[in-house]
Design an enzyme around this catalytic site. Structure first.
Site, PDB file in Angstrom:
ATOM      1  N   SER A 105       0.667  -1.080   0.077  1.00 13.71           N
ATOM      2  CA  SER A 105      -0.039   0.161   0.055  1.00 13.71           C
ATOM      3  C   SER A 105       0.814   1.414   0.038  1.00 13.71           C
ATOM      4  O   SER A 105       0.528   2.225  -0.378  1.00 13.71           O
ATOM      5  CB  SER A 105      -0.876   0.094   1.289  1.00 13.71           C
ATOM      6  N   GLU A 111      -8.854  -9.997   3.995  1.00 11.50           N
ATOM      7  CA  GLU A 111      -9.678  -8.614   3.589  1.00 11.50           C
ATOM      8  C   GLU A 111     -10.812  -8.543   3.095  1.00 11.50           C
ATOM      9  O   GLU A 111     -11.327  -9.127   2.116  1.00 11.50           O
ATOM     10  CB  GLU A 111      -8.521  -7.922   2.758  1.00 11.50           C
ATOM     11  N   LYS A 158       4.612 -11.360   3.084  1.00 12.55           N
ATOM     12  CA  LYS A 158       3.394 -11.661   2.849  1.00 12.55           C
ATOM     13  C   LYS A 158       3.299 -11.631   1.466  1.00 12.55           C
ATOM     14  O   LYS A 158       3.735 -10.735   0.711  1.00 12.55           O
ATOM     15  CB  LYS A 158       2.511 -10.594   3.513  1.00 12.55           C
ATOM     16  N   GLU A 185      -0.128 -12.598  -1.879  1.00  9.20           N
ATOM     17  CA  GLU A 185      -1.584 -12.410  -1.982  1.00  9.20           C
ATOM     18  C   GLU A 185      -1.907 -13.543  -2.666  1.00  9.20           C
ATOM     19  O   GLU A 185      -1.338 -14.191  -3.562  1.00  9.20           O
ATOM     20  CB  GLU A 185      -1.911 -11.198  -2.596  1.00  9.20           C
TER      21      GLU A 185
HETATM   22  O1  KIV Z   1      -0.389  -3.484   1.675  1.00 13.64           O
HETATM   23  C1  KIV Z   1      -0.968  -3.469   2.799  1.00 13.64           C
HETATM   24  O2  KIV Z   1      -0.963  -2.279   3.230  1.00 13.64           O
HETATM   25  C2  KIV Z   1      -1.860  -4.417   3.161  1.00 13.64           C
HETATM   26  C3  KIV Z   1      -2.718  -4.340   4.248  1.00 13.64           C
HETATM   27  C4  KIV Z   1      -3.868  -3.496   3.606  1.00 13.64           C
HETATM   28  C5  KIV Z   1      -3.056  -5.775   4.674  1.00 13.64           C
HETATM   29  O3  KIV Z   1      -1.778  -5.595   2.418  1.00 13.64           O
END
Ligand code: KIV
Length: 274
Positions: free
Chosen positions: A50, A187, A118, A120
């Site tokens: 983000s 999410e 992390k 997706e």
């Molecule tokens: O990129 C991000 O900040 C995220 C969160 C919204 C979980 O993946």
């Protein structure tokens, strides 16, 4: 003599062990200074992709690169001491193959010293999650609304509103957990589905727009501080910093224009000549 720090950071297994325990507190950060503040209260700091929206003003997270994530990951590691730092794998750095994902994840871990990555995707990423986890890369999953897929999704819509549409999301949650992820971000899914997933899988669920039924929560820091021009509807604001920052900037600009700006004598106690 060991040169290792006496301070022990939280680890992915620590977070995994919080299933059904004390709720996991997670926020995003992309900078050293905000990381130091977040570190005082959070178990996990997410260097989210983000940052593409928040720092760079992109419409989506698609343009974010691995180098951008690593640079900001360094900053967050320098600013924090206690929280587990998780760095997002950006779009295009892991989907082609499990080997591609491994190389990108190893760069992230080696160059930033963070504790986990992390990525997706649910069932479609299970093989990759297993490959990474078995080779020493702790993985946090991310299911439900997956913003990197915006170009195929068409819009950032809540997922699983009708009970008839729950099955693929439940399958994703099971697949990610069985593949060895230590936790999973869920999410924008409806509360009953978030509850069902949380009750079903063995790893902690971390909700964003997915109700209090999860094992923990994450928000984008700038959204909850009232600094983002367009925050998702589900975000609860814990501050309204936008107007405060604007007022401070306005005060500064007014001082400079009216020559009320303090000179160096203000600091050094110098006397004006003549
Ligand atoms: O990129 C991000 O900040 C995220 C969160 C919204 C979980 O993946």
């Amino acid at each position: 003599m060991s040169v290792q720090s006496a301070i022990r950071r939280k680890t992915a297994p620590d977070i995994r062990a919080r299933k059904n325990g004390e709720p996991i507190v997670m926020l995003t950060s992309y900078h050293a200074h905000t990381a130091a503040l977040v570190d005082r209260y959070c178990d996990v700091i997410l260097v989210g992709d983000s940052l593409g929206n928040v720092m760079h003003g992109f419409e989506t997270t698609v343009p974010v690169t691995l180098d951008m994530m690593i640079l900001q990951g360094h900053a967050v590691m320098r600013g924090s001491q206690h929280a587990l730092v998780v760095i997002d794998m950006p779009f295009g750095s892991y989907e082609a193959s499990k080997e591609q994902a491994f190389h990108a994840a190893v760069r992230i871990l080696k160059e930033t010293h963070c504790g986990a990555v992390k990525l997706e995707g649910g069932a479609r990423m299970a093989e990759t999650i297993a490959f990474l986890s078995e080779r020493g890369v702790p993985v946090m999953g991310h299911i439900g609304l997956t913003p990197q897929s915006i170009n195929t999704l068409g819009s950032f819509r809540a997922q699983g509103r009708e009970e008839g549409s729950w099955e693929p999301i439940e399958n994703d949650a099971r697949a990610v957990a069985q593949a060895g992820a230590f936790s999973v971000v869920v999410e924008a899914v409806a509360e009953p589905l978030a509850r069902k997933i949380t009750e079903t899988i063995a790893i902690p669920t971390i909700g964003i727009g997915a109700s209090a039924a999860c094992d923990g929560q994450v928000l984008v820091l700038e959204d909850m501080l009232g600094l983002s021009p367009r925050a998702p509807k589900f975000v609860r604001r814990y501050g309204n910093l936008g107007p405060m920052i604007e007022a401070a900037i306005e005060g500064y600009a007014t001082d400079v224009r009216s020559r009320a700006f303090p000179g160096p004598e203000h600091v050094y106690g110098m006397k004006a000549k003549g």
